[in-house]
Scaffold this motif. Structure first.
Motif, PDB file in Angstrom:
ATOM      1  N   ALA A   1       0.827  -1.209   0.000  1.00 18.94           N
ATOM      2  CA  ALA A   1       0.000   0.000   0.000  1.00 18.94           C
ATOM      3  C   ALA A   1       0.860   1.257   0.000  1.00 18.94           C
ATOM      4  O   ALA A   1       0.534   2.239  -0.681  1.00 18.94           O
ATOM      5  CB  ALA A   1      -0.935  -0.002   1.212  1.00 18.94           C
ATOM      6  N   VAL A   2       1.950   1.229   0.753  1.00 18.87           N
ATOM      7  CA  VAL A   2       2.868   2.374   0.780  1.00 18.87           C
ATOM      8  C   VAL A   2       3.391   2.639  -0.635  1.00 18.87           C
ATOM      9  O   VAL A   2       3.424   3.785  -1.095  1.00 18.87           O
ATOM     10  CB  VAL A   2       4.034   2.124   1.767  1.00 18.87           C
ATOM     11  CG1 VAL A   2       5.106   3.197   1.630  1.00 18.87           C
ATOM     12  CG2 VAL A   2       3.513   2.050   3.201  1.00 18.87           C
ATOM     13  N   LYS A   3       3.766   1.565  -1.337  1.00 17.81           N
ATOM     14  CA  LYS A   3       4.323   1.696  -2.693  1.00 17.81           C
ATOM     15  C   LYS A   3       3.278   2.118  -3.721  1.00 17.81           C
ATOM     16  O   LYS A   3       3.605   2.796  -4.698  1.00 17.81           O
ATOM     17  CB  LYS A   3       4.938   0.370  -3.137  1.00 17.81           C
ATOM     18  CG  LYS A   3       6.160  -0.038  -2.357  1.00 17.81           C
ATOM     19  CD  LYS A   3       6.647  -1.399  -2.808  1.00 17.81           C
ATOM     20  CE  LYS A   3       7.740  -1.912  -1.890  1.00 17.81           C
ATOM     21  NZ  LYS A   3       8.108  -3.295  -2.176  1.00 17.81           N
ATOM     22  N   LEU A   4       2.028   1.672  -3.529  1.00 19.74           N
ATOM     23  CA  LEU A   4       0.987   1.919  -4.521  1.00 19.74           C
ATOM     24  C   LEU A   4       0.195   3.201  -4.295  1.00 19.74           C
ATOM     25  O   LEU A   4      -0.713   3.497  -5.063  1.00 19.74           O
ATOM     26  CB  LEU A   4       0.005   0.737  -4.541  1.00 19.74           C
ATOM     27  CG  LEU A   4       0.558  -0.613  -4.972  1.00 19.74           C
ATOM     28  CD1 LEU A   4      -0.521  -1.681  -4.849  1.00 19.74           C
ATOM     29  CD2 LEU A   4       1.106  -0.549  -6.392  1.00 19.74           C
ATOM     30  N   ALA A   5       0.529   3.943  -3.273  1.00 18.06           N
ATOM     31  CA  ALA A   5      -0.230   5.156  -2.961  1.00 18.06           C
ATOM     32  C   ALA A   5      -0.270   6.081  -4.174  1.00 18.06           C
ATOM     33  O   ALA A   5       0.762   6.376  -4.769  1.00 18.06           O
ATOM     34  CB  ALA A   5       0.386   5.873  -1.768  1.00 18.06           C
ATOM     35  N   PRO A   6      -1.472   6.537  -4.534  1.00 19.57           N
ATOM     36  CA  PRO A   6      -1.579   7.437  -5.683  1.00 19.57           C
ATOM     37  C   PRO A   6      -1.005   8.814  -5.371  1.00 19.57           C
ATOM     38  O   PRO A   6      -0.773   9.155  -4.208  1.00 19.57           O
ATOM     39  CB  PRO A   6      -3.103   7.514  -5.907  1.00 19.57           C
ATOM     40  CG  PRO A   6      -3.696   7.251  -4.564  1.00 19.57           C
ATOM     41  CD  PRO A   6      -2.758   6.287  -3.889  1.00 19.57           C
ATOM     42  N   ALA A   7      -0.811   9.579  -6.399  1.00 19.89           N
ATOM     43  CA  ALA A   7      -0.323  10.949  -6.221  1.00 19.89           C
ATOM     44  C   ALA A   7      -1.259  11.681  -5.270  1.00 19.89           C
ATOM     45  O   ALA A   7      -2.475  11.555  -5.360  1.00 19.89           O
ATOM     46  CB  ALA A   7      -0.268  11.663  -7.566  1.00 19.89           C
ATOM     47  N   GLY A   8      -0.683  12.396  -4.343  1.00 17.81           N
ATOM     48  CA  GLY A   8      -1.472  13.137  -3.379  1.00 17.81           C
ATOM     49  C   GLY A   8      -1.805  12.361  -2.125  1.00 17.81           C
ATOM     50  O   GLY A   8      -2.457  12.881  -1.227  1.00 17.81           O
ATOM     51  N   ALA A   9      -1.374  11.108  -2.070  1.00 17.12           N
ATOM     52  CA  ALA A   9      -1.607  10.286  -0.876  1.00 17.12           C
ATOM     53  C   ALA A   9      -0.263   9.848  -0.314  1.00 17.12           C
ATOM     54  O   ALA A   9       0.626   9.442  -1.052  1.00 17.12           O
ATOM     55  CB  ALA A   9      -2.446   9.066  -1.206  1.00 17.12           C
ATOM     56  N   ASP A  10      -0.145   9.935   0.988  1.00 20.57           N
ATOM     57  CA  ASP A  10       1.056   9.484   1.675  1.00 20.57           C
ATOM     58  C   ASP A  10       0.625   8.406   2.669  1.00 20.57           C
ATOM     59  O   ASP A  10       0.013   8.725   3.691  1.00 20.57           O
ATOM     60  CB  ASP A  10       1.716  10.652   2.403  1.00 20.57           C
ATOM     61  CG  ASP A  10       2.906  10.225   3.252  1.00 20.57           C
ATOM     62  OD1 ASP A  10       3.559   9.222   2.914  1.00 20.57           O
ATOM     63  OD2 ASP A  10       3.170  10.899   4.267  1.00 20.57           O
TER      64      ASP A  10
END
Length: 187
Positions: free
Chosen positions: A25-34
């Motif tokens: 999930a950390v790796k796949l976070a979309p732009a604007g999400a941390d």
């Protein structure tokens, strides 16, 4: 402005498939999400009102509260232990629910997902986690779910990040949580 999503994992095992999902999930976070994977649940003492006293809250519990307090949303990953939620995750929820009426997860969007060996992917544990989070004051997002069955077999030789179906489903979960957490609330 980035949406901060705190990920809590209900398994302490280093090779946990739920931990692998959280790392994915950390790796796949979309732009604007941390998406930040919280470390340190093992150090938090069992919740006890006698030690939850302003000015002397155990450091590990205070750090968890601070992390959750600065997050815009939470994403919980839970295995299923004996048909229910693991104690470490329940304990984290208990600490985050206090002080009563002003807990660190109050009103925050929370999604619960996970994987387990059984044929239903840990849905009982996920349901129990949703129940506890809701009572603790979190805004449980009931229609965002991901239960991956057969974890021991499915991820025996494949990391969740390399499973295209799982990666796609997890990306959708994070994107939907990001979109919900990024919406301004009505005053």
């Amino acid at each position: 402005m980035s949406v901060r999503i705190l990920a809590l994992v209900g398994s302490l095992r280093a090779g946990s498939h739920n931990r692998q999902l959280a790392e994915t999930a950390v790796k796949l976070a979309p732009a604007g999400a941390d998406v930040a994977l919280y470390e340190g649940l093992a150090e938090i003492p069992f919740y006890n009102e006698d030690i939850d006293v302003e000015g002397s809250v155990p450091d590990a519990a205070a750090k968890l509260r601070d992390a959750a307090g600065s997050a815009d949303a939470l994403l919980l990953f839970t295995p299923e232990y004996n048909g229910t939620i693991p104690a470490v995750l329940k304990n984290a929820i208990d600490w985050l629910s206090r002080p009563f009426g002003a807990g660190a997860i109050g009103g925050k969007p929370v999604v619960v997902v996970g994987t387990a060996f059984g044929q239903y992917g840990g849905v009982w544990a996920q349901d129990e986690a949703r129940k506890a989070v809701g009572i603790a004051g979190g805004q449980v997002i009931e229609d965002i779910k991901l239960s991956i069955p057969g974890s021991v077999t499915r991820f025996a030789e494949t990391h969740p990040a390399d499973d295209a179906e799982v990666a796609g489903q997890l990306t959708e979960v994070i994107t939907r949580l990001h979109d919900l957490a990024g919406r301004p609330t009505a005053a």
